[in-house]
Structures are given as C-alpha cells and as structure tokens.
Design a protein around this motif. Structure first.
Motif: not given
Length: 374
Positions: A63-66, A8-9, A19-23, A263-266
């Motif tokens: 943040t999966p809790s989003l 969950v990005p 430095d993990f892929f996120k937005s 998911g993106p980046g997985a």
C-alpha cells in the motif's frame, strides 16, 4: 520506455485474497525508506545507454499510500537526481480509498504524480467485507470524486470478479457505477484462490471454492462487451482504457523493455538478465537489497517464451517479423505449433501479427503454455 518500479511492502491489514509480498509491520516505514533511497542511489547505473531515459515510475505494493507525502517526495527527489527522466514521464501510485483525503491527494499532485490507481475492488459492502478490505462503498465513491477534484485526469480503478458468492448481474452493477465517473483505466482481475491466503485456507477447509470455468468465461465476455460499450478498449487480458491511455508502465513489461524494481520482493529486467530482491523485509531493513538480490541470465528459449507469454495476453498480439528477427532458429517449430490453434479458430494471423481470437483469448494461458519451447 524503460521504467522504475517501487515496491512498498506495507499494509495495515491482509486482504483475504492477496498473495503479494507484504507486511503489516507499518512501524518500520522510516527504516524501509532509508534502505530504499540507498538502493535507488546504488543502482543508478542499472540501465544501458540505449534505455537510459525513464518513461514511467510506478509505486505499487503493498500500500504505497501508507507513505506520507514527505516520504514520497524523498523517493522522487532521489529518482530525479540519479536517473534521466523523459519530459512526459508517467508517475503512477496505487492507493487505498481509506488512506486518502483532499490534502493527501493535493500533495500527490504537487509531487508530480499524474496517474492514480484506486484499489476499489467492488462497489458492494458485502464483497468488500468478505474480501477483507478496509474501506466501504461510500468511501470508494467519495475518493473517486475527491481524486478528480484534486486535478487528476488519468484515474483508474481495480475491480475483482469471479467471487464465489456473487453473480454476473451484481458484477454488471459495478460497471454501471464505474461509468458514473470519467475514469480512464480499469484493471479487472478474476479471483484466483492462492494457497497462502485466507481464501486459500478457507478453500482447504472446504468453506470456499472457485467458480466453474463456464461461469468464468461468461463473466469474462460480459466484462469485455460491457466495458467496450462504455468506451473502454480491452487492450490486455485484465486491462481496459479510454482515450488510448494504456498503463505505460505495464505496457513496457509486456513489450520486453527494461525496468528496475526497488524494495523487498521487487523484480528487475535489463533485457538479458532477470533480478529479484529477496521477499524478506527484515533482511532488507538490516542489510539492504544487496544481501538478498539474485539474478539469472535468460536463455533464448526463456526470452522466446516470455515474448509469447506477455505478447499473446495483449489484444494486438505479437509482431511475427520481430519474433523472427530475435528468434529465427525457433520459428519453424513455432509456425508448426500455431497451425493447430489457427485451424481450431483460437489464434489468428493478420497483418503480420498473431493474436487470440474472441474464442481463444479466454483460453490464451493454456495456448501459450502449449507453444512454449522447453
């Protein structure tokens, strides 16, 4: 022991060390969910017959809790429909303290989540503020209590050590606070300053620097010794557990089992090939995973090196008979290479296994690199 990882990005803000892929474009959550469900449906034949049964499902990020409880339910419904799950499947979700309340935790419980990983990082407000975290220490304590009150038993936290402005005594206080709760798991990560982070930019401007290696080693062994006094088993370089409750999902990575990453980046692995989805949220939203997925077939040297890299980071190390069965042609050179490390007291052979000694475990990454077949 096959597993499914859901990336969950989304994050509300960017932590200064991550430095993990996120937005931070959380407004795209619904669109993301649609593509994620489609990916899980389309890749339902990913696993071979021998590893068809899934033993772990892990929601990480980001943040999966989003995601709302209702959105998580949609994902789990597809997984339960399209994949074969073991009766005792481990369902883990990473959560941020400031996203949680009693209603949300109750919802997670009702969906079948049986393992919670709380991103605490520190019980000191100064640390949290400097790291760019959104929560404070009071929220951390409250959410731990709420998580147990909701009926969760397998609860773990993340902590970060090696902070440039901190010291050994302060980190020890984190462990003392942690011990006030019946936590089953601890992931403790030494801060690494990555270039494409706020801390990386601060380092470039000479506003921040990593601590000295001697201090890092002292912190590592203080953490090891104190955690074991509290009843935790140090089973992997960065992971500790009570009552034998290893992270089943991460353990499958370390032992070379197959896993599907959606998911993106997985990333995914089927035992022979490695796959990765492009780290591009907009491409994923517009065209789905297929437009960005890449793969490579691992050579025997690649598989051998991965076995070393993952196995020697665990306390149990590597089973030499298994290594020999899978990589017979590489064993002669390997046995010659490990001799110098055993003579220096950094590796040890015992009961058919090779593993790092107390002195060697802190240095294990450098030892592994030296043992690689190129």
């Amino acid at each position: 022991m096959a597993g499914i990882y859901i990336h969950v990005p989304f994050c509300k803000t960017r932590c200064h060390y991550c430095d993990f892929f996120k937005s931070t474009k959380v407004q795209y959550r619904n669109q993301f969910l649609g593509q994620l469900l489609k990916e899980l449906e389309e890749r339902s034949d990913f696993f071979s017959k021998s590893e068809k049964v899934i033993h772990s499902v892990y929601f990480g990020g980001g943040t999966p809790s989003l995601l709302a409880v209702e959105q998580l339910e949609e994902v789990l419904n597809v997984i339960r429909k399209e994949y074969s799950l073991a009766d005792d499947t481990e369902f883990t979700i990473e959560v941020n303290p400031d996203d949680l309340d009693a209603e949300y935790l109750s919802g997670l419980r009702s969906l079948g989540f049986n393992r919670i990983s709380l991103g605490i990082q520190s019980f000191f407000d100064e640390d949290l503020k400097k790291m760019g975290r959104r929560h404070n220490s009071i929220q951390s304590r409250n959410v731990i209590e709420q998580t147990f009150a909701a009926g969760f038993e397998n609860v773990g936290i993340d902590l970060i050590y090696g902070l440039p402005w901190s010291d050994q005594e302060k980190f020890l206080q984190n462990l003392i606070v942690m011990n006030q709760y019946p936590l089953k798991h601890l992931s403790a990560y030494h801060l690494t300053i990555e270039p494409n982070t706020q801390f990386g930019r601060d380092k470039k401007r000479k506003k921040l620097s990593e601590i000295e290696e001697e201090q890092s080693e002292q912190l590592f062994w203080m953490l090891h010794d104190e955690a074991e006094k509290l009843g935790f088993e140090h089973y992997e370089i960065s992971n500790f557990c009570r009552d034998g409750l290893y992270s089943r999902h991460n353990t499958s990575y370390w032992t070379g089992k197959s896993y599907l990453g959606a998911g993106p980046g997985a990333h995914s692995f089927d035992g022979i090939r490695r796959f990765w989805n492009k780290s591009d949220l907009h491409q994923y939203l517009e065209s789905g995973y297929q437009s960005g997925v890449s793969n490579e077939i691992l050579t025997e040297n690649d598989r051998f090196n991965e076995c070393l890299m993952l196995g020697l980071r665990t306390r149990k190390g590597i089973d030499l008979e298994d290594l020999k069965a899978n990589h017979f042609g590489l064993m002669s050179q390997f046995e010659n290479n490990i001799q110098k490390w055993t003579e220096r007291g950094l590796l040890q052979q015992e009961c058919g296994r090779i593993f790092g000694t107390r002195k060697g475990w802190f240095l294990i990454d450098g030892i592994i690199e030296d043992l690689f077949e190129v």
